[in-house]
Scaffold this motif. Sequence first.
Motif, PDB file in Angstrom:
ATOM      1  N   CYS A  35      19.152   0.287 -28.755  1.00  0.00           N
ATOM      2  CA  CYS A  35      18.700  -1.099 -28.583  1.00  0.00           C
ATOM      3  C   CYS A  35      17.988  -1.287 -27.250  1.00  0.00           C
ATOM      4  O   CYS A  35      18.187  -0.531 -26.307  1.00  0.00           O
ATOM      5  CB  CYS A  35      19.880  -2.060 -28.701  1.00  0.00           C
ATOM      6  SG  CYS A  35      21.191  -1.837 -27.493  1.00  0.00           S
ATOM      7  N   SER A  44      13.183 -11.037 -25.834  1.00  0.00           N
ATOM      8  CA  SER A  44      13.452 -10.477 -27.163  1.00  0.00           C
ATOM      9  C   SER A  44      14.274  -9.208 -27.023  1.00  0.00           C
ATOM     10  O   SER A  44      13.943  -8.329 -26.229  1.00  0.00           O
ATOM     11  CB  SER A  44      12.152 -10.145 -27.889  1.00  0.00           C
ATOM     12  OG  SER A  44      11.504 -11.317 -28.280  1.00  0.00           O
ATOM     13  N   SER A  45      15.326  -9.135 -27.825  1.00  0.00           N
ATOM     14  CA  SER A  45      16.156  -7.938 -27.900  1.00  0.00           C
ATOM     15  C   SER A  45      15.898  -7.271 -29.238  1.00  0.00           C
ATOM     16  O   SER A  45      15.680  -7.950 -30.247  1.00  0.00           O
ATOM     17  CB  SER A  45      17.644  -8.309 -27.793  1.00  0.00           C
ATOM     18  OG  SER A  45      17.933  -8.848 -26.531  1.00  0.00           O
ATOM     19  N   HIS A  46      15.913  -5.953 -29.230  1.00  0.00           N
ATOM     20  CA  HIS A  46      15.633  -5.186 -30.448  1.00  0.00           C
ATOM     21  C   HIS A  46      16.815  -4.252 -30.711  1.00  0.00           C
ATOM     22  O   HIS A  46      17.210  -3.486 -29.834  1.00  0.00           O
ATOM     23  CB  HIS A  46      14.339  -4.398 -30.294  1.00  0.00           C
ATOM     24  CG  HIS A  46      13.192  -5.253 -29.863  1.00  0.00           C
ATOM     25  ND1 HIS A  46      12.515  -6.071 -30.730  1.00  0.00           N
ATOM     26  CD2 HIS A  46      12.659  -5.460 -28.637  1.00  0.00           C
ATOM     27  CE1 HIS A  46      11.598  -6.738 -30.061  1.00  0.00           C
ATOM     28  NE2 HIS A  46      11.664  -6.392 -28.791  1.00  0.00           N
ATOM     29  N   HIS A  53      16.455  -2.572 -38.739  1.00  0.00           N
ATOM     30  CA  HIS A  53      16.265  -3.124 -37.393  1.00  0.00           C
ATOM     31  C   HIS A  53      16.264  -4.654 -37.428  1.00  0.00           C
ATOM     32  O   HIS A  53      15.976  -5.266 -38.463  1.00  0.00           O
ATOM     33  CB  HIS A  53      14.983  -2.598 -36.749  1.00  0.00           C
ATOM     34  CG  HIS A  53      13.728  -3.069 -37.430  1.00  0.00           C
ATOM     35  ND1 HIS A  53      13.153  -2.379 -38.456  1.00  0.00           N
ATOM     36  CD2 HIS A  53      12.962  -4.167 -37.234  1.00  0.00           C
ATOM     37  CE1 HIS A  53      12.062  -3.027 -38.873  1.00  0.00           C
ATOM     38  NE2 HIS A  53      11.937  -4.120 -38.144  1.00  0.00           N
ATOM     39  N   SER A  55      15.256  -8.003 -34.566  1.00  0.00           N
ATOM     40  CA  SER A  55      14.774  -8.468 -33.269  1.00  0.00           C
ATOM     41  C   SER A  55      15.272  -9.884 -33.077  1.00  0.00           C
ATOM     42  O   SER A  55      15.168 -10.714 -33.990  1.00  0.00           O
ATOM     43  CB  SER A  55      13.238  -8.440 -33.204  1.00  0.00           C
ATOM     44  OG  SER A  55      12.783  -7.106 -33.263  1.00  0.00           O
ATOM     45  N   CYS A  71      17.066 -14.761 -34.940  1.00  0.00           N
ATOM     46  CA  CYS A  71      16.470 -13.554 -35.507  1.00  0.00           C
ATOM     47  C   CYS A  71      15.000 -13.825 -35.834  1.00  0.00           C
ATOM     48  O   CYS A  71      14.686 -14.704 -36.643  1.00  0.00           O
ATOM     49  CB  CYS A  71      17.219 -13.109 -36.768  1.00  0.00           C
ATOM     50  SG  CYS A  71      16.564 -11.563 -37.439  1.00  0.00           S
ATOM     51  N   GLU A  73      12.772 -11.071 -36.383  1.00  0.00           N
ATOM     52  CA  GLU A  73      12.269  -9.968 -37.205  1.00  0.00           C
ATOM     53  C   GLU A  73      13.480  -9.218 -37.750  1.00  0.00           C
ATOM     54  O   GLU A  73      14.463  -9.037 -37.038  1.00  0.00           O
ATOM     55  CB  GLU A  73      11.411  -9.018 -36.379  1.00  0.00           C
ATOM     56  CG  GLU A  73      10.791  -7.901 -37.180  1.00  0.00           C
ATOM     57  CD  GLU A  73       9.949  -6.971 -36.305  1.00  0.00           C
ATOM     58  OE1 GLU A  73       9.883  -5.795 -36.673  1.00  0.00           O
ATOM     59  OE2 GLU A  73       9.405  -7.421 -35.291  1.00  0.00           O
TER      60      GLU A  73
END
Length: 154
Positions: A35, A44-46, A53, A55, A71, A73
């Motif tokens: 991550c 933004s955190s992925h 996945h 985002s 959320c 993505e």
Amino acid sequence: MSHYQQSLVIGADPATVYAALATPEGLRGWWTQDCDVAVALGGSSHFRFGPHHKSMLVERLEPGREVRWLCVEAHIAVDRLVRKDEWLGTRLVFRLTQVGAGRTRLDFEHVGLVPELECYAMCNDGWRYYLASLQQLLETGKGTPFELLTVAAA
């Protein structure tokens, strides 16, 4: 429609629980080791789980009290799902309340994750697993996050 909710009492103070929810080290310790974590509002955190996945836009960071993500993505790589982006537009809310010396009640809501979604049962199981991993991390020092190496070896 009722969305996914779970509450648990964790043997750690709110600041420690907050750190596990809002820092790269914390999130890698219980959710996924793969991550990129934003530590400021609007970032933004992925989060990656092999072929899956998510985002998240960081909407709220109140130290010791609340973490909230939107959320923006999502891709759940499961063949049987018609819509692989069902998390899109859902919110993850982690609320913390001190309930005694060194104890915190975590009230978690995944707003928008409702039983009508195809992924609901799978995600329900996933949240139970990962929230238990969070509790385990905070109470024993070792969580059970998603590890890409574990999957690759299987």
